[in-house]
Design a protein around this motif. Sequence first.
Motif, PDB file in Angstrom:
ATOM      1  N   LEU A 294      -0.920 -25.443  42.144  1.00  0.00           N
ATOM      2  CA  LEU A 294      -1.975 -24.475  41.865  1.00  0.00           C
ATOM      3  C   LEU A 294      -2.967 -24.358  43.010  1.00  0.00           C
ATOM      4  CD1 LEU A 294      -3.189 -22.492  39.841  1.00  0.00           C
ATOM      5  CD2 LEU A 294      -4.408 -24.400  38.788  1.00  0.00           C
ATOM      6  N   MET A 295      -3.318 -25.483  43.628  1.00  0.00           N
ATOM      7  CA  MET A 295      -4.273 -25.436  44.730  1.00  0.00           C
ATOM      8  C   MET A 295      -3.698 -24.754  45.960  1.00  0.00           C
ATOM      9  SD  MET A 295      -6.135 -29.165  44.312  1.00  0.00           S
ATOM     10  CE  MET A 295      -7.185 -28.930  45.762  1.00  0.00           C
ATOM     11  N   SER A 296      -2.383 -24.740  46.085  1.00  0.00           N
ATOM     12  CA  SER A 296      -1.762 -24.102  47.246  1.00  0.00           C
ATOM     13  C   SER A 296      -1.855 -22.588  47.198  1.00  0.00           C
ATOM     14  CB  SER A 296      -0.293 -24.514  47.358  1.00  0.00           C
ATOM     15  OG  SER A 296       0.515 -23.840  46.406  1.00  0.00           O
ATOM     16  N   ILE A 297      -2.126 -22.035  46.009  1.00  0.00           N
ATOM     17  CA  ILE A 297      -2.255 -20.584  45.881  1.00  0.00           C
ATOM     18  C   ILE A 297      -3.689 -20.181  45.526  1.00  0.00           C
ATOM     19  CG2 ILE A 297       0.160 -20.193  45.289  1.00  0.00           C
ATOM     20  CD1 ILE A 297      -0.674 -20.055  42.340  1.00  0.00           C
ATOM     21  N   THR A 298      -4.624 -21.127  45.650  1.00  0.00           N
ATOM     22  CA  THR A 298      -6.017 -20.859  45.303  1.00  0.00           C
ATOM     23  C   THR A 298      -6.903 -21.131  46.513  1.00  0.00           C
ATOM     24  OG1 THR A 298      -5.554 -21.579  43.040  1.00  0.00           O
ATOM     25  CG2 THR A 298      -7.869 -21.384  43.678  1.00  0.00           C
ATOM     26  N   GLY A 299      -7.669 -20.129  46.941  1.00  0.00           N
ATOM     27  CA  GLY A 299      -8.530 -20.263  48.099  1.00  0.00           C
ATOM     28  C   GLY A 299      -8.222 -19.208  49.144  1.00  0.00           C
ATOM     29  N   GLU A 300      -9.016 -19.208  50.207  1.00  0.00           N
ATOM     30  CA  GLU A 300      -8.835 -18.236  51.282  1.00  0.00           C
ATOM     31  C   GLU A 300      -7.631 -18.614  52.151  1.00  0.00           C
ATOM     32  OE1 GLU A 300     -10.379 -15.396  51.685  1.00  0.00           O
ATOM     33  OE2 GLU A 300     -11.550 -15.793  49.870  1.00  0.00           O
ATOM     34  N   PRO A 301      -6.947 -17.630  52.722  1.00  0.00           N
ATOM     35  CA  PRO A 301      -5.747 -17.926  53.518  1.00  0.00           C
ATOM     36  C   PRO A 301      -5.996 -18.917  54.653  1.00  0.00           C
ATOM     37  CG  PRO A 301      -5.928 -15.575  53.098  1.00  0.00           C
ATOM     38  CD  PRO A 301      -7.203 -16.185  52.602  1.00  0.00           C
TER      39      PRO A 301
ATOM     40  N   ASN B 106       3.879 -15.463  36.970  1.00  0.00           N
ATOM     41  CA  ASN B 106       4.552 -14.674  38.007  1.00  0.00           C
ATOM     42  C   ASN B 106       4.736 -15.448  39.295  1.00  0.00           C
ATOM     43  OD1 ASN B 106       1.555 -14.233  37.966  1.00  0.00           O
ATOM     44  ND2 ASN B 106       1.994 -13.281  39.943  1.00  0.00           N
ATOM     45  N   GLN B 107       3.815 -16.358  39.617  1.00  0.00           N
ATOM     46  CA  GLN B 107       3.984 -17.158  40.829  1.00  0.00           C
ATOM     47  C   GLN B 107       5.179 -18.099  40.670  1.00  0.00           C
ATOM     48  OE1 GLN B 107       2.526 -16.821  43.653  1.00  0.00           O
ATOM     49  NE2 GLN B 107       0.362 -16.322  43.476  1.00  0.00           N
ATOM     50  N   GLY B 108       5.369 -18.630  39.470  1.00  0.00           N
ATOM     51  CA  GLY B 108       6.511 -19.488  39.226  1.00  0.00           C
ATOM     52  C   GLY B 108       7.822 -18.730  39.261  1.00  0.00           C
ATOM     53  N   SER B 109       7.867 -17.559  38.622  1.00  0.00           N
ATOM     54  CA  SER B 109       9.112 -16.793  38.597  1.00  0.00           C
ATOM     55  C   SER B 109       9.447 -16.213  39.967  1.00  0.00           C
ATOM     56  CB  SER B 109       9.034 -15.679  37.552  1.00  0.00           C
ATOM     57  OG  SER B 109       8.018 -14.749  37.870  1.00  0.00           O
ATOM     58  N   ALA B 110       8.423 -15.954  40.800  1.00  0.00           N
ATOM     59  CA  ALA B 110       8.707 -15.510  42.170  1.00  0.00           C
ATOM     60  C   ALA B 110       9.522 -16.567  42.911  1.00  0.00           C
ATOM     61  CB  ALA B 110       7.401 -15.232  42.913  1.00  0.00           C
ATOM     62  N   TYR B 111       9.227 -17.841  42.603  1.00  0.00           N
ATOM     63  CA  TYR B 111       9.990 -18.923  43.235  1.00  0.00           C
ATOM     64  C   TYR B 111      11.343 -19.130  42.552  1.00  0.00           C
ATOM     65  CZ  TYR B 111      11.670 -23.522  44.416  1.00  0.00           C
ATOM     66  OH  TYR B 111      12.476 -24.560  44.793  1.00  0.00           O
ATOM     67  N   THR B 112      11.369 -19.226  41.225  1.00  0.00           N
ATOM     68  CA  THR B 112      12.624 -19.558  40.544  1.00  0.00           C
ATOM     69  C   THR B 112      13.646 -18.434  40.641  1.00  0.00           C
ATOM     70  OG1 THR B 112      11.810 -18.741  38.397  1.00  0.00           O
ATOM     71  CG2 THR B 112      11.429 -21.071  38.910  1.00  0.00           C
ATOM     72  N   LEU B 113      13.193 -17.184  40.672  1.00  0.00           N
ATOM     73  CA  LEU B 113      14.111 -16.050  40.701  1.00  0.00           C
ATOM     74  C   LEU B 113      14.370 -15.516  42.106  1.00  0.00           C
ATOM     75  CD1 LEU B 113      12.749 -14.078  37.620  1.00  0.00           C
ATOM     76  CD2 LEU B 113      14.889 -15.359  37.752  1.00  0.00           C
TER      77      LEU B 113
ATOM     78  N   GLY C 177      13.059 -17.143  45.126  1.00  0.00           N
ATOM     79  CA  GLY C 177      12.907 -18.134  46.189  1.00  0.00           C
ATOM     80  C   GLY C 177      11.666 -17.941  47.027  1.00  0.00           C
ATOM     81  N   ARG C 178      10.704 -17.184  46.527  1.00  0.00           N
ATOM     82  CA  ARG C 178       9.501 -16.896  47.297  1.00  0.00           C
ATOM     83  C   ARG C 178       8.399 -17.892  46.942  1.00  0.00           C
ATOM     84  NH1 ARG C 178       7.497 -10.828  47.640  1.00  0.00           N
ATOM     85  NH2 ARG C 178       9.484 -10.791  48.778  1.00  0.00           N
ATOM     86  N   VAL C 179       7.881 -18.577  47.939  1.00  0.00           N
ATOM     87  CA  VAL C 179       6.820 -19.558  47.745  1.00  0.00           C
ATOM     88  C   VAL C 179       5.485 -18.892  48.062  1.00  0.00           C
ATOM     89  CG1 VAL C 179       5.877 -21.782  48.468  1.00  0.00           C
ATOM     90  CG2 VAL C 179       8.361 -21.464  48.283  1.00  0.00           C
ATOM     91  N   GLY C 180       4.636 -18.760  47.062  1.00  0.00           N
ATOM     92  CA  GLY C 180       3.349 -18.111  47.266  1.00  0.00           C
ATOM     93  C   GLY C 180       2.410 -18.962  48.098  1.00  0.00           C
ATOM     94  N   GLY C 181       1.370 -18.341  48.584  1.00  0.00           N
ATOM     95  CA  GLY C 181       0.353 -19.036  49.365  1.00  0.00           C
ATOM     96  C   GLY C 181      -1.024 -18.532  48.999  1.00  0.00           C
ATOM     97  N   ARG C 182      -2.035 -19.075  49.657  1.00  0.00           N
ATOM     98  CA  ARG C 182      -3.406 -18.672  49.365  1.00  0.00           C
ATOM     99  C   ARG C 182      -3.671 -17.268  49.905  1.00  0.00           C
ATOM    100  NH1 ARG C 182      -3.676 -23.711  51.170  1.00  0.00           N
ATOM    101  NH2 ARG C 182      -4.652 -23.205  53.167  1.00  0.00           N
TER     102      ARG C 182
ATOM    103  N   PRO D 290      -0.647 -11.117  44.846  1.00  0.00           N
ATOM    104  CA  PRO D 290       0.582 -11.024  45.632  1.00  0.00           C
ATOM    105  C   PRO D 290       1.419  -9.793  45.330  1.00  0.00           C
ATOM    106  CG  PRO D 290       0.808 -12.702  43.928  1.00  0.00           C
ATOM    107  CD  PRO D 290      -0.631 -12.301  43.946  1.00  0.00           C
ATOM    108  N   SER D 291       1.227  -9.160  44.166  1.00  0.00           N
ATOM    109  CA  SER D 291       2.126  -8.085  43.763  1.00  0.00           C
ATOM    110  C   SER D 291       1.441  -6.782  43.399  1.00  0.00           C
ATOM    111  CB  SER D 291       2.968  -8.539  42.557  1.00  0.00           C
ATOM    112  OG  SER D 291       3.672  -9.730  42.846  1.00  0.00           O
ATOM    113  N   ILE D 292       0.104  -6.732  43.469  1.00  0.00           N
ATOM    114  CA  ILE D 292      -0.639  -5.534  43.080  1.00  0.00           C
ATOM    115  C   ILE D 292      -1.741  -5.281  44.102  1.00  0.00           C
ATOM    116  CG2 ILE D 292      -1.881  -4.358  41.211  1.00  0.00           C
ATOM    117  CD1 ILE D 292      -0.944  -6.569  39.328  1.00  0.00           C
ATOM    118  N   ALA D 293      -1.991  -4.015  44.412  1.00  0.00           N
ATOM    119  CA  ALA D 293      -3.104  -3.645  45.286  1.00  0.00           C
ATOM    120  C   ALA D 293      -3.578  -2.243  44.920  1.00  0.00           C
ATOM    121  CB  ALA D 293      -2.671  -3.693  46.754  1.00  0.00           C
ATOM    122  N   PRO D 294      -4.919  -2.019  44.943  1.00  0.00           N
ATOM    123  CA  PRO D 294      -5.981  -3.002  45.170  1.00  0.00           C
ATOM    124  C   PRO D 294      -6.290  -3.793  43.888  1.00  0.00           C
ATOM    125  CG  PRO D 294      -6.932  -0.833  44.860  1.00  0.00           C
ATOM    126  CD  PRO D 294      -5.449  -0.652  44.806  1.00  0.00           C
TER     127      PRO D 294
END
Length: 376
Positions: free
Chosen positions: A148-155, A209-216, A218-223, A229-233
């Motif tokens: 969780l901490m790996s995807i929380t915070g500024e890049p 969604n961060q978990g399924s991005a990896y399990t389905l 193979g994408r490892v999310g980041g901060r 990661p999937s919607i803007a703005p």
Amino acid sequence: MTQALDGLRIVDFSRVLAGPLATMVLADLGAAVTKIERPDGGDDTRAWGPPYAGGLATYFQAANRNKDSVVLDLRTVDGAARARELAAAADVVVENFRPGVMDRLGLGHAELSAASPGLVYCSITGFGSGAGAALPGYDLLIQALGGLMSITGEPDGEPQKVGVALVDVISGLFASVGILAALRHRERTGEGQRVEIDLLSCLLAALANQGSAYTLAGRVGGRMGNAHPSIAPYEPLPTGDGDLVLAVGNDRQFGALTRVVGRPELAEDARFAVNEARVANRGELRRLLVDALAAKPAADWVPALSAAGVPAGRVNDIAGAFALAESLGLDPIVEVPRPDGTAARLTRNPIGLSATPPTYRSAPPALDERPSEANG
């Protein structure tokens, strides 16, 4: 008033947050909960202050209303024997000791269920009862090891924890669901069972969604800071005065956003016309929106965007969040009676039931205090 869980008896050996929150949710719904505490201070969170209110740490009060407190030294023969007596009369036992501790005390699942075959026995651990049994299950540690901490915070900043013990909260809710499912099974069969919850698995399940991005994929999310990661703005943006949070979830909302900010051509631009394109070009989109939003303060943008169906708002502090809920008629605070005639102001249980709503019978107890006896 009859409640959904009237007559259900729970003996709660858990401490800190996940287990106590699970049993408080069930207590709010009518269960009678006896909280077993050690003699040298009780639950750790009794000392987790400041702040304090009514002589108790507010942390402890967050998860312990509607309970009796019984002090027992489980390391003594008499204390363990009394605990077994209480468990024998209970429908549910909840504990969050390290695996093996309750067995050594003569309070493990095998021993208690042999005496009470219908017992629902819920164990909450940090990392399960196998290879991770010896690891300490602190929320901060789980947030770190569980990703969780790996995807929380500024890049370009350091990993960040969430501002509340979120893993404990999620795990407590999973535990309450597991207990209710086991009780439903017992209604049909008369058979109790063991419910096992571990904080790491609860966090992985909650990565959604961060978990399924990896399990389905193979994408490892980041901060990503406050970006999605999937919607803007889908982030806070600066305006002429203050930040504005935009949560644009579809192309229709984006079109409405562009019209309100005076840039309708952006909805037809191939770089931004659909969500996938907006995600690919989020940097340029952000720059263009910030330029447009600079024309007015956030306080002016919010009503205009909301009227157009665009999810938008300001960032509230905790007081502002409660005030918003009050203004919407959600009644977020309940007054729970203390033995001295005063009341503890606590957050309302969010479960709405038309026939058997939650009740708030007693404030979190002092050590070895039994409000249920005073209330008859």
